[in-house]
Enzyme design. Sequence first.
Site, mmCIF file in Angstrom:
data_model
loop_
_atom_site.group_PDB
_atom_site.id
_atom_site.type_symbol
_atom_site.label_atom_id
_atom_site.label_comp_id
_atom_site.label_asym_id
_atom_site.label_seq_id
_atom_site.Cartn_x
_atom_site.Cartn_y
_atom_site.Cartn_z
ATOM 1 N N LYS A 72 -20.992 -60.785 25.899
ATOM 2 C CA LYS A 72 -21.907 -61.912 26.127
ATOM 3 C C LYS A 72 -22.250 -62.701 24.859
ATOM 4 C CE LYS A 72 -24.154 -60.106 30.271
ATOM 5 N NZ LYS A 72 -25.421 -59.907 30.981
ATOM 6 N N GLY A 132 -39.549 -52.509 26.403
ATOM 7 C CA GLY A 132 -38.148 -52.323 26.011
ATOM 8 C C GLY A 132 -37.678 -53.498 25.178
#
Length: 295
Positions: A72, A132
């Site tokens: 990506k 996170g």
Amino acid sequence: MNLVKGTTRVCGLIGNPVGHSISPLIHNALADMLGINLVYAAFQVDADDISAAVKGAKALNILGMNVTVPHKSAVINELKSIDPLAEQIGAVNTLVCDGDGYRGYNTDILGLKRELKEENISLENAEVIILGAGGVSKAIAFLCASENASKIYLLNRTIAKAEAIADSVNSYYNDKVTAMLLDDYRSIPGYGSDEKKYIVIQASSVGLHPKDDEVIINDAAFYRMTKAGIDVIYNPYETMFMKLVKEAGSPAYNGLKMLLYQGVEAFELWNNVQIDKKISDKVYDLMKKELGINE
Ligand code: ATR
């Protein structure tokens, strides 16, 4: 089922691995339902071959591509142009024809945006907690900042990763993001009160099947300050995080709609169409069936 013929357009996914991907189901179902003659296939591509894959796709007149892990970021070097939000995030998952090259977008995040809109969750002036600091957290932090959230707390077990994301977002959006050590969640303003003021987005891998019983923060007092909880995990369909949000009396959502809508957004970009909820709901049902979800 679409008949493949001389005029059939091709779209596909590049990544490694790709065998588990649900994207072929999403796009082939959409093409079928909308009567668009298009096939979507998954291509396993090594890191060394990204440039050749994108050039080859263009040479073959492939209409559009999805890009998944681990490519990506690397794919950005191969683009003709890039959407500003995808550029800020530094990750692209969708390539759309742009003359003699491709333009890169991040529909993972457009998918989350669409899911939130559908659930009437507005980020405008919202206070957000992101749990996170892995791959998807940076994209979520940029989305929240670009949608004008008033404050974003980004918590991670490894503080350096949260700080790197905070620095990156704050370089565009002044001081929106505060990086914190996960264990310090009790110092978030409002902790201990029943004031449901935070949108909490669970973006870590904690609680992912088969560790269904695990949760990143196991403390009822934390969930009492949550007004809506979104988990990026969709397996299990209801995570422990979602259960705790619901026990505290607030709505909770899993990541399956985000996955659906990243595909829907890409399909719309490739084919210049608008997909209504009736169609996307049908695809959602197919995804649930494919994943063996009976709820
Ligand atoms: P990556 O970091 O490779 O992008 P990811 O799956 O996107 O991987 O991210 C995993 C996230 O879950 C990270 O934020 C990770 O925290 P660390 O950065 O400290 O590793 C978090 N995570 C995974 N297991 C965890 C655990 N047991 N407790 C707390 N956080 C955890």
